[in-house]
Write a protein that holds these residues in place. Sequence first.
Motif, PDB file in Angstrom:
ATOM      1  N   TYR A 143      39.488  50.634  39.094  1.00 36.15           N
ATOM      2  CA  TYR A 143      38.976  49.508  39.863  1.00 36.15           C
ATOM      3  C   TYR A 143      38.362  48.472  38.932  1.00 36.15           C
ATOM      4  O   TYR A 143      37.800  48.810  37.891  1.00 36.15           O
ATOM      5  CB  TYR A 143      37.913  49.988  40.852  1.00 36.15           C
ATOM      6  CG  TYR A 143      38.409  51.039  41.814  1.00 36.15           C
ATOM      7  CD1 TYR A 143      38.857  50.691  43.079  1.00 36.15           C
ATOM      8  CD2 TYR A 143      38.431  52.385  41.453  1.00 36.15           C
ATOM      9  CE1 TYR A 143      39.314  51.653  43.965  1.00 36.15           C
ATOM     10  CE2 TYR A 143      38.885  53.353  42.332  1.00 36.15           C
ATOM     11  CZ  TYR A 143      39.331  52.985  43.585  1.00 36.15           C
ATOM     12  OH  TYR A 143      39.786  53.936  44.465  1.00 36.15           O
ATOM     13  N   HIS A 144      38.466  47.210  39.332  1.00 39.52           N
ATOM     14  CA  HIS A 144      37.928  46.113  38.531  1.00 39.52           C
ATOM     15  C   HIS A 144      37.112  45.154  39.401  1.00 39.52           C
ATOM     16  O   HIS A 144      37.311  45.052  40.622  1.00 39.52           O
ATOM     17  CB  HIS A 144      39.058  45.304  37.882  1.00 39.52           C
ATOM     18  CG  HIS A 144      39.892  46.059  36.908  1.00 39.52           C
ATOM     19  ND1 HIS A 144      39.470  46.376  35.636  1.00 39.52           N
ATOM     20  CD2 HIS A 144      41.155  46.557  37.016  1.00 39.52           C
ATOM     21  CE1 HIS A 144      40.426  47.016  34.992  1.00 39.52           C
ATOM     22  NE2 HIS A 144      41.449  47.142  35.812  1.00 39.52           N
ATOM     23  N   ASN A 145      36.230  44.435  38.739  1.00 40.53           N
ATOM     24  CA  ASN A 145      35.528  43.291  39.316  1.00 40.53           C
ATOM     25  C   ASN A 145      36.298  42.072  38.836  1.00 40.53           C
ATOM     26  O   ASN A 145      36.206  41.691  37.668  1.00 40.53           O
ATOM     27  CB  ASN A 145      34.086  43.279  38.810  1.00 40.53           C
ATOM     28  CG  ASN A 145      33.238  42.203  39.454  1.00 40.53           C
ATOM     29  OD1 ASN A 145      33.736  41.180  39.899  1.00 40.53           O
ATOM     30  ND2 ASN A 145      31.930  42.409  39.447  1.00 40.53           N
ATOM     31  N   TYR A 179      41.095  37.184  36.154  1.00 42.66           N
ATOM     32  CA  TYR A 179      40.270  37.612  35.027  1.00 42.66           C
ATOM     33  C   TYR A 179      39.461  38.816  35.469  1.00 42.66           C
ATOM     34  O   TYR A 179      38.720  38.749  36.468  1.00 42.66           O
ATOM     35  CB  TYR A 179      39.332  36.489  34.564  1.00 42.66           C
ATOM     36  CG  TYR A 179      38.270  36.991  33.610  1.00 42.66           C
ATOM     37  CD1 TYR A 179      38.556  37.148  32.256  1.00 42.66           C
ATOM     38  CD2 TYR A 179      37.003  37.345  34.070  1.00 42.66           C
ATOM     39  CE1 TYR A 179      37.592  37.649  31.380  1.00 42.66           C
ATOM     40  CE2 TYR A 179      36.039  37.835  33.202  1.00 42.66           C
ATOM     41  CZ  TYR A 179      36.340  37.991  31.867  1.00 42.66           C
ATOM     42  OH  TYR A 179      35.390  38.494  30.999  1.00 42.66           O
ATOM     43  N   ARG A 180      39.608  39.908  34.758  1.00 42.21           N
ATOM     44  CA  ARG A 180      38.874  41.140  35.067  1.00 42.21           C
ATOM     45  C   ARG A 180      37.635  41.202  34.180  1.00 42.21           C
ATOM     46  O   ARG A 180      37.744  41.143  32.953  1.00 42.21           O
ATOM     47  CB  ARG A 180      39.773  42.349  34.855  1.00 42.21           C
ATOM     48  CG  ARG A 180      40.968  42.367  35.829  1.00 42.21           C
ATOM     49  CD  ARG A 180      41.902  43.539  35.590  1.00 42.21           C
ATOM     50  NE  ARG A 180      42.902  43.620  36.647  1.00 42.21           N
ATOM     51  CZ  ARG A 180      44.227  43.513  36.436  1.00 42.21           C
ATOM     52  NH1 ARG A 180      44.698  43.340  35.206  1.00 42.21           N
ATOM     53  NH2 ARG A 180      45.054  43.597  37.454  1.00 42.21           N
ATOM     54  N   LYS A 181      36.495  41.298  34.815  1.00 45.19           N
ATOM     55  CA  LYS A 181      35.203  41.264  34.136  1.00 45.19           C
ATOM     56  C   LYS A 181      35.199  42.189  32.910  1.00 45.19           C
ATOM     57  O   LYS A 181      35.540  43.365  33.005  1.00 45.19           O
ATOM     58  CB  LYS A 181      34.122  41.670  35.130  1.00 45.19           C
ATOM     59  CG  LYS A 181      32.688  41.524  34.647  1.00 45.19           C
ATOM     60  CD  LYS A 181      31.743  41.802  35.808  1.00 45.19           C
ATOM     61  CE  LYS A 181      30.288  41.648  35.430  1.00 45.19           C
ATOM     62  NZ  LYS A 181      29.397  41.864  36.599  1.00 45.19           N
ATOM     63  N   MET A 182      34.782  41.642  31.783  1.00 42.81           N
ATOM     64  CA  MET A 182      34.831  42.363  30.509  1.00 42.81           C
ATOM     65  C   MET A 182      33.534  43.093  30.183  1.00 42.81           C
ATOM     66  O   MET A 182      33.552  44.198  29.644  1.00 42.81           O
ATOM     67  CB  MET A 182      35.179  41.383  29.382  1.00 42.81           C
ATOM     68  CG  MET A 182      36.567  40.799  29.481  1.00 42.81           C
ATOM     69  SD  MET A 182      37.858  41.966  29.019  1.00 42.81           S
ATOM     70  CE  MET A 182      37.696  41.953  27.225  1.00 42.81           C
ATOM     71  N   PHE A 197      33.321  49.784  38.158  1.00 39.78           N
ATOM     72  CA  PHE A 197      34.261  48.859  37.535  1.00 39.78           C
ATOM     73  C   PHE A 197      34.686  49.315  36.135  1.00 39.78           C
ATOM     74  O   PHE A 197      33.841  49.688  35.313  1.00 39.78           O
ATOM     75  CB  PHE A 197      33.637  47.464  37.406  1.00 39.78           C
ATOM     76  CG  PHE A 197      33.102  46.905  38.691  1.00 39.78           C
ATOM     77  CD1 PHE A 197      33.861  46.928  39.849  1.00 39.78           C
ATOM     78  CD2 PHE A 197      31.829  46.358  38.744  1.00 39.78           C
ATOM     79  CE1 PHE A 197      33.368  46.421  41.036  1.00 39.78           C
ATOM     80  CE2 PHE A 197      31.321  45.837  39.928  1.00 39.78           C
ATOM     81  CZ  PHE A 197      32.090  45.869  41.079  1.00 39.78           C
ATOM     82  N   THR A 198      35.964  49.224  35.887  1.00 40.54           N
ATOM     83  CA  THR A 198      36.526  49.398  34.553  1.00 40.54           C
ATOM     84  C   THR A 198      36.568  48.032  33.878  1.00 40.54           C
ATOM     85  O   THR A 198      36.970  47.048  34.511  1.00 40.54           O
ATOM     86  CB  THR A 198      37.957  49.966  34.640  1.00 40.54           C
ATOM     87  OG1 THR A 198      37.903  51.233  35.287  1.00 40.54           O
ATOM     88  CG2 THR A 198      38.582  50.107  33.267  1.00 40.54           C
ATOM     89  N   PRO A 199      36.164  47.911  32.610  1.00 43.03           N
ATOM     90  CA  PRO A 199      36.262  46.607  31.938  1.00 43.03           C
ATOM     91  C   PRO A 199      37.709  46.131  31.875  1.00 43.03           C
ATOM     92  O   PRO A 199      38.655  46.931  31.806  1.00 43.03           O
ATOM     93  CB  PRO A 199      35.716  46.889  30.528  1.00 43.03           C
ATOM     94  CG  PRO A 199      34.936  48.145  30.653  1.00 43.03           C
ATOM     95  CD  PRO A 199      35.583  48.945  31.733  1.00 43.03           C
ATOM     96  N   GLY A 200      37.889  44.825  31.884  1.00 41.28           N
ATOM     97  CA  GLY A 200      39.220  44.260  31.742  1.00 41.28           C
ATOM     98  C   GLY A 200      39.801  44.537  30.363  1.00 41.28           C
ATOM     99  O   GLY A 200      39.074  44.764  29.391  1.00 41.28           O
ATOM    100  N   ASP A 201      41.115  44.549  30.286  1.00 43.22           N
ATOM    101  CA  ASP A 201      41.795  44.700  29.004  1.00 43.22           C
ATOM    102  C   ASP A 201      41.698  43.399  28.221  1.00 43.22           C
ATOM    103  O   ASP A 201      41.595  42.320  28.803  1.00 43.22           O
ATOM    104  CB  ASP A 201      43.270  45.045  29.215  1.00 43.22           C
ATOM    105  CG  ASP A 201      43.462  46.324  30.011  1.00 43.22           C
ATOM    106  OD1 ASP A 201      42.755  47.307  29.713  1.00 43.22           O
ATOM    107  OD2 ASP A 201      44.300  46.331  30.923  1.00 43.22           O
ATOM    108  N   HIS A 202      41.745  43.508  26.894  1.00 44.60           N
ATOM    109  CA  HIS A 202      41.795  42.297  26.076  1.00 44.60           C
ATOM    110  C   HIS A 202      43.111  42.280  25.317  1.00 44.60           C
ATOM    111  O   HIS A 202      43.313  43.035  24.369  1.00 44.60           O
ATOM    112  CB  HIS A 202      40.632  42.212  25.095  1.00 44.60           C
ATOM    113  CG  HIS A 202      40.647  40.929  24.304  1.00 44.60           C
ATOM    114  ND1 HIS A 202      40.561  39.698  24.928  1.00 44.60           N
ATOM    115  CD2 HIS A 202      40.774  40.679  22.990  1.00 44.60           C
ATOM    116  CE1 HIS A 202      40.626  38.743  24.005  1.00 44.60           C
ATOM    117  NE2 HIS A 202      40.759  39.319  22.836  1.00 44.60           N
ATOM    118  N   ASP A 203      44.017  41.427  25.779  1.00 42.10           N
ATOM    119  CA  ASP A 203      45.337  41.297  25.167  1.00 42.10           C
ATOM    120  C   ASP A 203      45.817  39.875  25.433  1.00 42.10           C
ATOM    121  O   ASP A 203      46.384  39.587  26.489  1.00 42.10           O
ATOM    122  CB  ASP A 203      46.297  42.329  25.760  1.00 42.10           C
ATOM    123  CG  ASP A 203      47.658  42.330  25.071  1.00 42.10           C
ATOM    124  OD1 ASP A 203      47.955  41.365  24.326  1.00 42.10           O
ATOM    125  OD2 ASP A 203      48.419  43.287  25.272  1.00 42.10           O
ATOM    126  N   ALA A 204      45.569  38.988  24.479  1.00 41.52           N
ATOM    127  CA  ALA A 204      45.923  37.580  24.676  1.00 41.52           C
ATOM    128  C   ALA A 204      47.414  37.401  24.904  1.00 41.52           C
ATOM    129  O   ALA A 204      47.840  36.492  25.635  1.00 41.52           O
ATOM    130  CB  ALA A 204      45.468  36.761  23.478  1.00 41.52           C
TER     131      ALA A 204
END
Length: 300
Positions: free
Chosen positions: A98-100, A115-118, A132-139
């Motif tokens: 789950y994400h915010n 945008y998934r909260k980091m 909440f799971t942090p969002g992925d970072h992959d530009a």
Amino acid sequence: MKSPVTVGIVQQQAWPDKPQSLAASEAGIRDAVQQGAQLVLLQELHATHYFCQYEDPAVFDLAEPLDGPTGQRLAELARELDIVLVGSLFERRAPGLYHNTAVVYDRAEGRVGQYRKMHIPDDPGFYEKFYFTPGDHDAARDEGFTPIDTSLGRLGVLVCWDQWYPEAARLMALAGAELLLYPTAIGWDPNDDAAEKARQQDAWTLIQRAHGVANGLPVVVANRVGFEADPSSVGAGIQFWGGSFICGPQGELLARAGETSEQLVVEVDMARSENTRRIWPYLRDRRIDAYGELTRRFRD
């Protein structure tokens, strides 16, 4: 980005009753559009109460996929009203994941990005790591600190706790964001005294205005209002302080809300970012050769 752009904020109370909360969001959106808003920002988790005051697995039933009923309703509003709309979802991405998530809808195009909260807090009354799971970072996949392109320009959307981190705002600016937006849910512990409450709110406003200054960008912040009790009765609840605001690229306040439900609508001169950056060329003078240790947790 087109200039000027008329930006609207919906600052509202929200409830565990999702239809009631979404009805308030819709009413606020329509009011902002009647005042001329082309871009409307909603607050964090506007479709429900702020459920992170306690930990309860049953709360996960509130989550929806990106194109679930709430997402469809927001997309329909953006299409009907011919606006760019930034909403907030408790996203069910997969079983147990789950994400915010802030979601951007662009007129008739529908959802154009999310945008998934980091940065995920875990403090008394704000137990977000449970949900909440942090969002992925992959530009390369347009995930993480990556702006979202719309018909009005490139939006650097971040969420609440992200607003305290200058790195997040800077990375959005370096990727070409033309506007920083922060859907938010923040308030006071009723047990804090007046002086502490003032310090907290002042710090919150100051740090975000500073992101505007440091990056030469306008900043748009939407916060919720109203008292929300802790359903577990362990905590004292949260008094959300509102105070939503819009500032220009030198941190100058263009509009600021009070502590009750309201809409802010302001015309933002986007050309000022270019002019400001010519006079205050922070991006030019950054010592990128000397910042490598920023990737360390601490310099012992």
